[in-house]
Design a protein around this motif. Structure first.
Motif, PDB file in Angstrom:
ATOM      1  N   LEU A  32       5.160 -22.911   8.315  1.00 38.03           N
ATOM      2  CA  LEU A  32       6.197 -22.064   9.692  1.00 38.03           C
ATOM      3  C   LEU A  32       6.348 -22.595  11.058  1.00 38.03           C
ATOM      4  O   LEU A  32       7.043 -22.533  11.643  1.00 38.03           O
ATOM      5  CB  LEU A  32       5.310 -20.965   9.607  1.00 38.03           C
ATOM      6  N   THR A  33       5.129 -23.470  11.035  1.00 42.49           N
ATOM      7  CA  THR A  33       5.327 -23.743  12.516  1.00 42.49           C
ATOM      8  C   THR A  33       6.088 -25.359  12.370  1.00 42.49           C
ATOM      9  O   THR A  33       5.989 -26.165  13.332  1.00 42.49           O
ATOM     10  CB  THR A  33       3.652 -23.829  13.420  1.00 42.49           C
ATOM     11  N   GLY A  34       5.262 -25.977  11.728  1.00 46.29           N
ATOM     12  CA  GLY A  34       5.785 -27.657  11.837  1.00 46.29           C
ATOM     13  C   GLY A  34       4.240 -28.042  12.279  1.00 46.29           C
ATOM     14  O   GLY A  34       3.563 -27.720  12.187  1.00 46.29           O
ATOM     15  N   GLY A  35       4.889 -29.573  12.860  1.00 46.66           N
ATOM     16  CA  GLY A  35       3.542 -29.546  12.922  1.00 46.66           C
ATOM     17  C   GLY A  35       2.108 -30.741  12.370  1.00 46.66           C
ATOM     18  O   GLY A  35       2.772 -30.972  11.078  1.00 46.66           O
ATOM     19  N   HIS A 126       7.186 -14.149  10.911  1.00 45.01           N
ATOM     20  CA  HIS A 126       8.217 -12.517  11.402  1.00 45.01           C
ATOM     21  C   HIS A 126       8.857 -12.968  12.977  1.00 45.01           C
ATOM     22  O   HIS A 126       8.205 -13.473  13.567  1.00 45.01           O
ATOM     23  CB  HIS A 126       6.568 -12.231  12.405  1.00 45.01           C
ATOM     24  N   ASN A 127      10.090 -12.424  13.250  1.00 46.37           N
ATOM     25  CA  ASN A 127      10.965 -12.753  13.972  1.00 46.37           C
ATOM     26  C   ASN A 127      10.736 -14.598  14.671  1.00 46.37           C
ATOM     27  O   ASN A 127      10.696 -14.465  15.876  1.00 46.37           O
ATOM     28  CB  ASN A 127      10.910 -12.174  15.074  1.00 46.37           C
ATOM     29  N   GLY A 128      10.388 -15.241  14.314  1.00 44.34           N
ATOM     30  CA  GLY A 128      10.737 -16.541  13.986  1.00 44.34           C
ATOM     31  C   GLY A 128       8.921 -16.732  14.829  1.00 44.34           C
ATOM     32  O   GLY A 128       8.931 -18.082  15.108  1.00 44.34           O
ATOM     33  N   THR A 146       0.831  -9.971  15.683  1.00 44.20           N
ATOM     34  CA  THR A 146       2.186 -11.597  16.412  1.00 44.20           C
ATOM     35  C   THR A 146       1.185 -11.823  17.120  1.00 44.20           C
ATOM     36  O   THR A 146       0.163 -10.821  17.750  1.00 44.20           O
ATOM     37  CB  THR A 146       3.203 -11.481  16.013  1.00 44.20           C
ATOM     38  N   SER A 147       1.258 -13.274  17.486  1.00 41.32           N
ATOM     39  CA  SER A 147       0.485 -13.572  19.379  1.00 41.32           C
ATOM     40  C   SER A 147       1.825 -14.231  20.246  1.00 41.32           C
ATOM     41  O   SER A 147       2.217 -14.658  19.681  1.00 41.32           O
ATOM     42  CB  SER A 147      -0.203 -14.579  18.725  1.00 41.32           C
TER      43      SER A 147
END
Ligand SMILES: Cc1cc2nc3c(=O)[nH]c(=O)nc-3n(C[C@H](O)[C@H](O)[C@H](O)COP(=O)(O)OP(=O)(O)OC[C@H]3O[C@@H](n4cnc5c(N)ncnc54)[C@H](O)[C@@H]3O)c2cc1C
Ligand SMILES: Cc1cc2nc3c(=O)[nH]c(=O)nc-3n(C[C@H](O)[C@H](O)[C@H](O)COP(=O)(O)OP(=O)(O)OC[C@H]3O[C@@H](n4cnc5c(N)ncnc54)[C@H](O)[C@@H]3O)c2cc1C
Lengths: 319, 253
Positions: A32-35, A126-128, A146-147
């Motif tokens: 989801l985030t890459g890296g 969730h919404n990006g 979510t954070s």
């Protein structure tokens, strides 16, 4: 940068298996985030742990060697984790939801001004942003959270993510941080329950006993059955409180969360706090002399019988 | 030695949770109570006071006005006074926000020991004590099952329940302790205790008055119910059980 930092747990020069599901979580989050997934070993003379971690599915390993990490202390871990997270551009800092992870990670989160998710069992988009699921309410409810902070700290439940396939060895980077030993906390001792059985959190089978067993001696018959099927022995809180079993065996909201293929609940009534720790088991077998005990409501197979008769009979039948 | 013991008003999780159509938690028919883990923390503080080791015990809660009920329950066990930091909608606060508010309370009250529960039984974060320790710069001893303070020496030795066994640490006071369930056995409040609690001072303040403003990082985006497990069958004998495990469930060879 949005890297994922996984803080490894280790004991006596070996990577603890609890770390592997956390890497499994990191893989899903990475989608989801890459890296990169960066594994962190804080220890003293723990090069063997760093080497083991390098093939466990991470992209990069950081090894910080200092005598101040020889015996685990939250006050030593928290600043180191926060520092590495900053230097390495982590957006997620994850650790197993073990008593160690639960101890230092909130402290590190406060230091990083990071929001924290406890006991993650799933990640989703969730919404990006990244959404997390975690059990609350003694396991009877799943919260989605979510954070919004730049860094999010996450402890990962051991039962819900698979260990990634072993890969080629990732590079190991040795870093010196130069933190001094904590001044206000001193490690005194670790009184380890020695056992040749598998750890509860990764045993394929568990034989757990409750207050109905009435003595520590009675647990011997559970141990015999467990040894026969290569399993671990667990206990309800009431059995631990009564002194029949060590605290390390406790399963439930306040103890270990387990999900073996086979779970025997012997003389355990099935309070929600106990179920919170074992409901995820694949097959649950109950032996209880009270046919109305709530535990039967979640059991695949129930035998209404006196444990003192049924357990030895079962052991004999399986020999 | 002065002790600050924290208490949270939690939802009674014995009831099965219900969800609204928009995946929120329907709390309309759910009772509240004092977080069980906090009973252990309060009990420990009260025992230390009874032994003459603690000179003052302050009970602190962040919550709505209704939480005075749970604070009085704690004060009925013992302790000298209450401090409520009034926040109407505690559900909107994350652990770090709660910890920041408690850190401001610690700054004001200057306790030698802060005792929290290790976990809230409803939202189950197991974070606030550890965060508070970092924010105040205090050492922490979490999951305590044994607490031996040496007030004169300025230390406490704490036995902790950890994976694999137990561990002892020595912390310099002031320190943060989180209570596990084998720390003691909380008392039932006596009738005189309940009567006395009604008269104990209970100060109400606000985060603003303490000089903290918080913006939660963790945002709840709904709930779901876990997959239900169905009851299986009852077997009549050990032989039948072995047969099922071998041939039906195939979990034993
Ligand atoms: C905040 C909080 C956290 C908690 N956390 C946990 C936790 O992590 N884990 C946990 O387990 N509990 C936990 N508890 C405790 C929980 O609520 C129950 O009290 C506990 O699980 C009961 O244990 P038990 O089933 O062994 O005992 P009991 O409820 O006393 O049940 C004993 C059972 O043994 C059966 N029995 C008796 N004799 C025999 C015999 N000869 N043969 C066969 N069956 C027999 C009886 O029929 C009965 O069903 C927690 C409680 C609280 C308040
Ligand atoms: C319906 C509902 C909705 C929620 N929505 C959100 C949300 O959107 N985002 C979010 O982050 N959280 C949400 N929460 C969680 C809630 O706000 C938590 O109370 C808060 O995050 C603290 O977590 P905890 O109690 O699990 O902390 P833990 O770390 O488990 O608590 C440990 C100990 O800290 C102390 N403590 C904790 N809270 C207090 C307090 N208020 N006053 C005094 N002492 C305290 C107690 O001694 C307790 O034993 C929601 C909860 C509910 C029931």
């Amino acid at each position: 940068m949005s890297n994922i930092l996984v803080v490894a747990e280790h004991l006596e020069g070996k990577l603890r298996k609890a770390t592997l599901p956390t890497i499994g979580f990191a893989k899903k989050a990475q989608a989801l985030t890459g890296g990169k997934i960066i594994g962190l070993v804080l220890g003293h003379n723990a090069a063997s742990v760093a080497a083991e971690l390098a093939t466990a599915g991470v992209d990069h390993v950081i090894h910080v060697d200092s005598p101040i990490y020889a015996n685990y202390l939250a006050e030593a871990y928290a600043p180191a984790v926060a520092e590495i997270a900053k230097v390495k551009g982590a957006s997620i800092v994850a650790a197993p939801a073990s008593t160690t992870g639960k101890d230092f990670l909130p402290r590190a989160a406060a230091r990083m001004d990071a929001g924290m998710i406890s006991d993650a069992i799933e990640v989703f988009s969730h919404n990006g942003a990244v959404g997390y699921k975690r059990p609350v309410w003694a396991g009877n409810l799943i919260a989605r959270e979510t954070s919004t902070s730049a860094i999010t700290a996450v402890t990962v439940r051991m039962t819900n993510f698979d260990a990634p396939a072993a890969g080629a060895a990732a590079p190991i980077e040795t870093i010196e941080l130069g933190f001094a030993a904590p001044e206000h906390t001193q490690f005194l001792s670790f009184d380890q329950v020695k056992s040749s059985r598998p750890e509860l959190t990764d045993a394929a089978a568990i034989v757990a006993g409750g207050r109905g067993l009435k003595s520590a001696e009675a647990f011997k018959m559970l141990e015999e059955l467990a040894d026969l099927i290569g399993g671990a022995v667990g206990a309800s809180r009431a059995a631990v409180d009564s002194g029949y079993a060590p605290n390390d065996w406790q399963i439930g909201q306040t103890g270990k969360i387990v999900a073996p293929n086979l779970y025997f609940a012997v003389a355990i009534s099935g309070a929600i706090q106990h179920l919170a720790g074992m409901k995820g088991s694949k097959v649950i077998v109950t032996i209880n002399k009270d046919g109305e005990a709530p535990i039967y409501q979640i059991s695949d197979y129930g035998l209404v019988a006196d444990a003192f008769k049924a357990v030895p009979e079962l052991t004999a039948a399986l020999k | 030695m002065k002790i600050l013991a924290t208490v949270k008003r939690v939802f009674d999780t014995d009831g099965k949770p219900k969800l609204t159509a928009d995946a929120k938690l329907d709390v309309s028919s759910i009772d509240c109570k004092l977080n069980p883990f906090d009973e252990y923390g309060v009990e420990e503080a009260v025992r230390l006071q009874e032994k003459g080791i603690a000179t003052e015990v302050v009970i602190c809660c962040v919550g709505p006005e209704e939480a005075q009920k749970e604070m009085r329950t704690a004060l009925a066990m013992g302790g000298d006074r209450g401090l409520l930091v009034k926040v109407d909608n505690t559900e909107s606060l994350d652990t770090l926000s709660i910890a920041k508010i408690l850190a401001a309370v610690v700054k004001k009250e200057k306790p030698d020991l802060v005792i929290l529960g290790k976990l809230s039984t409803d939202s189950e974060n197991n974070q606030v004590g550890q965060m508070l320790a970092e924010l105040t710069g205090y050492p922490q001893a979490t999951f305590a099952f044994k607490l031996t303070p040496d007030a004169a020496g300025g230390w406490a030795i704490v036995g902790r329940e950890v994976d694999g066994g137990t561990s002892d640490v020595k912390v310099k006071l002031p320190a943060v302790i989180t209570a596990d369930l084998r720390l003691n056995e909380p008392r039932y409040a006596s009738l005189p205790g309940i009567m006395k609690a009604k008269k104990k001072p209970l100060e109400i303040t606000t985060p603003e008055a303490l000089g903290v403003s918080v913006k939660p990082a963790i945002v709840g985006i709904g709930y779901e119910l876990p997959p239900a497990r169905k009851a299986g069958i009852k077997v009549a004998s050990v032989a039948e059980l072995v047969d099922k495990l071998k041939n039906e469930a195939k979990v034993i060879s």
